[in-house]
Every structure is written in structure tokens, then in C-alpha cells.
Design an enzyme around this catalytic site. Sequence first.
Site, short mmCIF file in Angstrom:
data_model
loop_
_atom_site.label_atom_id
_atom_site.label_comp_id
_atom_site.label_asym_id
_atom_site.label_seq_id
_atom_site.Cartn_x
_atom_site.Cartn_y
_atom_site.Cartn_z
N HIS A 173 71.22 56.86 19.64
CA HIS A 173 72.19 55.76 19.66
C HIS A 173 71.65 54.51 18.98
O HIS A 173 72.11 53.41 19.24
CB HIS A 173 72.61 55.48 21.11
CG HIS A 173 73.27 56.66 21.75
ND1 HIS A 173 74.52 57.08 21.42
CD2 HIS A 173 72.80 57.56 22.66
CE1 HIS A 173 74.82 58.18 22.11
NE2 HIS A 173 73.78 58.49 22.86
N GLU A 193 56.42 52.29 31.20
CA GLU A 193 55.10 51.85 31.65
C GLU A 193 54.03 52.20 30.62
O GLU A 193 53.12 51.41 30.35
CB GLU A 193 54.81 52.47 33.03
CG GLU A 193 53.45 52.17 33.63
CD GLU A 193 53.14 50.70 33.81
OE1 GLU A 193 54.03 49.85 33.66
OE2 GLU A 193 51.96 50.38 34.06
N LYS A 201 51.70 49.43 28.84
CA LYS A 201 50.23 49.50 28.85
C LYS A 201 49.70 49.37 27.44
O LYS A 201 48.78 48.60 27.18
CB LYS A 201 49.72 50.83 29.41
CG LYS A 201 49.70 51.10 30.88
CD LYS A 201 48.92 50.19 31.74
CE LYS A 201 49.54 48.86 31.93
NZ LYS A 201 50.35 48.57 33.05
N GLU A 254 50.19 45.83 25.86
CA GLU A 254 49.37 44.80 26.51
C GLU A 254 47.95 44.75 25.96
O GLU A 254 47.41 43.67 25.76
CB GLU A 254 49.26 45.08 28.02
CG GLU A 254 50.45 44.66 28.83
CD GLU A 254 50.17 44.79 30.32
OE1 GLU A 254 50.02 45.93 30.78
OE2 GLU A 254 50.10 43.76 31.00
N CYS A 300 46.57 30.11 35.65
CA CYS A 300 45.70 28.99 36.04
C CYS A 300 45.08 29.20 37.42
O CYS A 300 45.72 29.77 38.31
CB CYS A 300 46.50 27.69 36.08
SG CYS A 300 47.30 27.32 34.53
N ARG A 325 41.94 36.71 36.19
CA ARG A 325 43.37 36.46 36.15
C ARG A 325 43.85 36.00 34.77
O ARG A 325 45.05 35.93 34.53
CB ARG A 325 43.72 35.37 37.16
CG ARG A 325 43.59 35.90 38.54
CD ARG A 325 43.68 34.79 39.55
NE ARG A 325 43.80 35.40 40.84
CZ ARG A 325 44.85 35.28 41.63
NH1 ARG A 325 45.87 34.57 41.27
NH2 ARG A 325 44.87 35.87 42.79
N TRP A 375 45.73 28.39 31.78
CA TRP A 375 46.48 29.32 30.92
C TRP A 375 47.60 28.46 30.34
O TRP A 375 48.51 28.03 31.05
CB TRP A 375 47.03 30.47 31.77
CG TRP A 375 47.68 31.55 30.99
CD1 TRP A 375 47.07 32.62 30.39
CD2 TRP A 375 49.08 31.71 30.72
NE1 TRP A 375 48.00 33.42 29.79
CE2 TRP A 375 49.25 32.89 29.96
CE3 TRP A 375 50.22 30.97 31.05
CZ2 TRP A 375 50.48 33.35 29.53
CZ3 TRP A 375 51.46 31.42 30.62
CH2 TRP A 375 51.58 32.61 29.87
N ASN A 410 48.25 23.52 38.92
CA ASN A 410 48.85 24.81 38.52
C ASN A 410 50.36 24.64 38.63
O ASN A 410 50.84 24.00 39.55
CB ASN A 410 48.47 25.94 39.49
CG ASN A 410 47.05 26.40 39.29
OD1 ASN A 410 46.37 25.96 38.38
ND2 ASN A 410 46.61 27.31 40.15
N GLY A 411 51.09 25.27 37.72
CA GLY A 411 52.55 25.19 37.77
C GLY A 411 53.08 24.42 36.58
O GLY A 411 52.39 24.26 35.57
N LYS A 419 46.64 37.73 34.88
CA LYS A 419 46.78 38.73 35.94
C LYS A 419 47.83 38.32 36.97
O LYS A 419 48.50 39.16 37.55
CB LYS A 419 45.42 38.93 36.62
CG LYS A 419 45.38 40.05 37.64
CD LYS A 419 45.48 41.40 36.97
CE LYS A 419 45.68 42.52 37.97
NZ LYS A 419 46.28 43.70 37.31
C1 AGP Z 1 50.93 44.87 34.25
O1 AGP Z 1 50.11 45.63 33.43
C2 AGP Z 1 51.14 43.51 33.79
N1 AGP Z 1 49.94 42.79 33.65
C3 AGP Z 1 52.33 42.74 34.34
O2 AGP Z 1 53.47 43.31 33.79
C4 AGP Z 1 52.52 42.66 35.88
O3 AGP Z 1 52.84 43.91 36.39
C5 AGP Z 1 53.63 41.64 36.19
O4 AGP Z 1 53.22 40.38 35.74
C6 AGP Z 1 53.96 41.58 37.67
O5 AGP Z 1 52.86 41.23 38.42
P1 AGP Z 1 52.82 41.45 39.98
O6 AGP Z 1 52.88 42.91 40.23
O7 AGP Z 1 51.52 40.85 40.41
O8 AGP Z 1 54.00 40.74 40.56
#
Ligand code: AGP
Length: 594
Positions: free
Chosen positions: A493, A470, A474, A477, A2, A27, A75, A99-100, A589
Site C-alpha cells: 500500500h 521494536e 533498536k 537508536e 537532565c 541517562r 540534555w 530540569n524541565g 534514558k
Molecule cells: C527505548 O529503546 C528507548 N530508549 C525509548 O523509546 C523509551 O522506551 C521511551 O523513551 C519510554 O521510556 P520509558 O519506558 O522509561 O517510559
Amino acid sequence: MCGIVGYIGSNEKKNIILSGLKELEYRGYDSAGISVLSNNILSTFKTTGKLINLENKCKDFNSSGFGVAIGHTRWATHGKATEVNAHPHFGESSSVVHNGIIENFLEVKQLLESRGKIFLSQTDTEVIVHLFEENLKIYPNHLEAFKNTINSLIGSYAILLITKSAPDRIFYAKNGSPLLIGASKDEIYFASSSTPLIGLIDRVCYLEDGDIGVMDTKSFDNLKNIQPMGGEKISSQKDGYRYFMEKEIYEQHKVLKDTLRNRILDDDIILDLPDNFEDDISRIYICACGTSYNAGLSAKYLFEREAKIKTDVVIASEFRYADPIMEKDTLFIVISQSGETADTLEALKLANKNNLKTLAICNVDNSSIVREAKYSLLTRVGIEKGVASTKAFSSQVILLWMLGIYIAKKKSLISIEQVRTQVSNIKASIEATKVNACIHDRLKKISKRYLHGHGFFFIGRDIFYPLALEGALKLKEISYLHADGYPGGEMKHGPIALADSELFCVSLMPKHLLYDKIKNNIQELSARDATICIVAQEYNDIADDIVLIDKFNSYMEEFFAMMIVLQLLALEISIRLGNDVDMPRNLAKSVTVE
Ligand code: AGP
């Protein structure tokens, strides 16, 4: 997540709020709205989807003269992403954005319903505006009514409220979610981050948790901790790339030099930390979420192998409620690209409460996490717009690597010669992030073979395990395909039970680290008919597909070259699937709720 923008002044309020919200668009959000109060008329517009829908909806609306306005990108947390659930929420004569999360909203709602209030939305936010209007009947002073409203709420919030009987002011409250107030000559601005205000204001005040107040054009100077705010609006452009994510992948080899700037002198590492920073540190605790967590996990291998410091890494949302044991000799590092991630911020507050030495690795100066940490080091890679982090990850790993070497040197755990070797290794690793056009072309081509199947495993060993995590993060996502990261040795395992020709295994096979070990693990998968895509510097006949990186002399160069391959692979698969690469579904974001 948000976003909030607010404005008091005489310029065209609708345009100011809409262009502020646009700056927050990257974001992630699913609906948006604005309320403008001017000439005793309170007008509210809301839509689902992108801001362009909101712009179209209010294109014939103008508000002349002095007034106040608030806007929001939502959001969804409570209630679906519908128009009625979008903010602002309004009562008879007031309007609110938030927000929150209001944790006790159900109790408040029930109380208000018992007094005859009708609720339109399923949100937690709507209670604020109705409670405020109820309180106005009891407390004739607006601020008192607002304070009583806020004091009845439990949860995290950044709130702006406007009301017809106080047409020249905005009421605000902050607890746990970021909110700042900026001023230029005769205008006041509010926003949930500084991005929308750059170039519009010359002074700023970052509100603290617990701040509740009211602002008009004359009261800005009464705020505490006002700071100058300069800077020109640099709107980040795609510069010919198809997506921000693609641009951010390509620019890593350049921006990582900024991460190094003034921090390497005569092959030594100089960090802006006090002289005795390393005193009393015998272990490191790293806390973060998502990609930043993966960077932290990568740093554990570097801290322990290269810098000889015991390191634990934990996901922030787990740390918070696990009654963690916090020992005094611990350096507590939080990593966050945005500096606003709620779980990471709260974990940091907990560490501060326990008097640990806290350090933030962050990309955004003046963010909540930077302000909360006792020390901070900025990654300095410029605004990252793609929701899927790329350059943030590489810069975090580079900076943490430097930090480990810096502490080890100061504690005399490694020799000057070893520092030199590490510095040249760091520089070479940055060079390894330069995208090789032939490799990108190859990934564009082979991506068509990976659009189906029942899932992906990304495997690697040692520091290539967090890189595998990672790579999987990626891919999921932005492609919405199922992907998991695993240490190569762990497959037998359990996960190997999934192996068949429709299981895609992206295998990281560095020449300079545990080559034979990962080769065995890949062979085990190949024997069970899994489809194997190897990333390596040399040809290997176990592979169904192979992506050859350039020739390197160290495992960290291979790490960064393979990182580029994984980022590009996710990008190309997502493009082929027709997804919104920069703003993938359901993601934000900056994750400002826990
Ligand atoms: C990364 O591709 C993601 N969008 C997400 O995992 C992000 O890294 C995570 O939300 C942490 O965000 P920050 O680094 O802004 O704290």
C-alpha cells in the site's frame, strides 16, 4: 535526560556531586556543571561532553569545611550543547540548576532585560536566577523571594538554588519533574532520582508537584511523607560484556524469572492486586512511549486473542492533547521502564483525574509513575543502563501477558486448563530468550552486509508487527540508519515503492503464526529485488540472508527468540559503525520533558 544532585554538609562537596552525577550519566546528557558555596566563595565549573571533562576542569579545586553544592547534567532543550548553556546558571551571588522546561521564559527574560539584566546563555533556566536576585531586592526574606520567583514560572521543573547570603541552605521547587531529598546523620542530599543516593542516606522524601521550600541540615524532619531508605550501592558492571546493552540482552532469560517470582503458583497466576480488581473492567487502554509503547502494542494482541479483552493502545504524547474519551469501565495501563517519562506521567494524571482504574507497569519502584498510579506491578529486571531498552521490553511483554491471563481467569473468560497452557507457554518463552552463541556469531558475521543502503524495513504480521517496530527502533537508536517497522500486508500500500536491492527487509517469519501470509508479503518484496533477511526456524529460499532461530512449538517462543535476534543485530551493526552503543547521540534514558 537532565540530572540534578545537591548536597549540604561538611564532606568534600565536589566529589559528592561528581560521583552523584556519574550515577545519572547513563541517562544521557551533553554537558555538565557544578557550583560549590563554601567559606563565602561561590565557585562554578562547567564543560561540554562527558563528566570526565568536568572532573579534569575542577581537579585542582577543593572546598574544605561546611558548605552547599549543586550539580547538573544537561540534555539540551533550549540552546545548543555549549559550555555557556550548561548548568548551573549564575547571577551576581546565586547559582541554579533546573530540569524541565520554563515555557514563559521569553516573557520573563524580556522583563528582566528591560531592567538591565544581561543574559549569557540561550537557556530557559537562566531567568530563574536573575528573577530570584531581583526578587531578593523586594523581599528581604529569602524563601519569600524564592517562592515569588517560582510562582512567576510556567512549565515543568525541578529546581535547586544556592545563594551567598544564605550559605547553609538549598532552595528547592518541584513541578512535573522528579526531585527527592534524602538525609543521613548531618547531611542533606538532593537528586532527580534515587540512584545517586543509594547507600548514602537513611531517609528520603519524594517531593510532590507544587512543593517549594528551603532545606538546611536541621529542617529535614519537617518534611511530609518521610520514608526509610536502605540498600547498598550496587554499581552495575559490564561483567565482561562489551556494552551494558549486550549484557542486558544476555541476562534476559535470568532476570525474567524475577518478573515471574511469586506470581506463578501451581501453574496459576497470582498478582498483587486487590480481589475485586477485575470488576468493572470491560476494556483496556494502554498508554506509553517508545519501546514501552511497542510492548503495549504486543500486549493488545495477547489481551484480545488469549484473554478476550478489548484493548486500545495509544502513544502518550498523542493521548494527552486528543481530548480522549475515557469510559468508566476502562482499565488504564501505563507502561514505563523508568517511571519518569513526562508524557506517560501526564497521561496517567489525566486518567486519574477522570477516575479511571489506573495501573502502572514499571521497572522502578517509587518512581513518579508508580506513585501516581492507583495500582502498580513492577517488572523487576534490575537497573537498565543501555539507552536502548532490551530487558525492559521483554519483561513488560511477559508481565502484561500474565496480567491479561490473570484478568481473563478472574472474569471467567478462559478456563483453568487454558491458564495452565498459558503459564507453561510463558515459562517456555522466557527460556527462548537465552542467547544461542552460534546465532550471535552469525549476526556478528552478517552485520557487515548491512552498513549501507538507503534504509531498512522490518516487517511482521500480528504480534510480530510490534516486534518489527521494536527491531526498527533498536536499529535506528544505536546505528543512526533509517529503519521503519511495518505490518507485512501493508507494504504493497505504499512502502514497496522503495524496494530495490539497496533496501534491506528484515522479515519475521514465525512458523506458528500466519506463515503463508508473511511468506507472500516477503515474496512481493523479493520480486522487486529488495534484499531480504529472514528470521525463521526453517530454511527458506526467498531469503538473501537467513538467521535461523532454534525450533519452538509456539508463536510466543518464536516471538522472544526473534526479539533476541533483532536486539543483537542492532548491537552488532552499531558496533561495526563505531557508535557509542550504550549512550547513543541525542538520546536520553529517562525523558522527563514533553
Ligand atoms: C527505548 O529503546 C528507548 N530508549 C525509548 O523509546 C523509551 O522506551 C521511551 O523513551 C519510554 O521510556 P520509558 O519506558 O522509561 O517510559
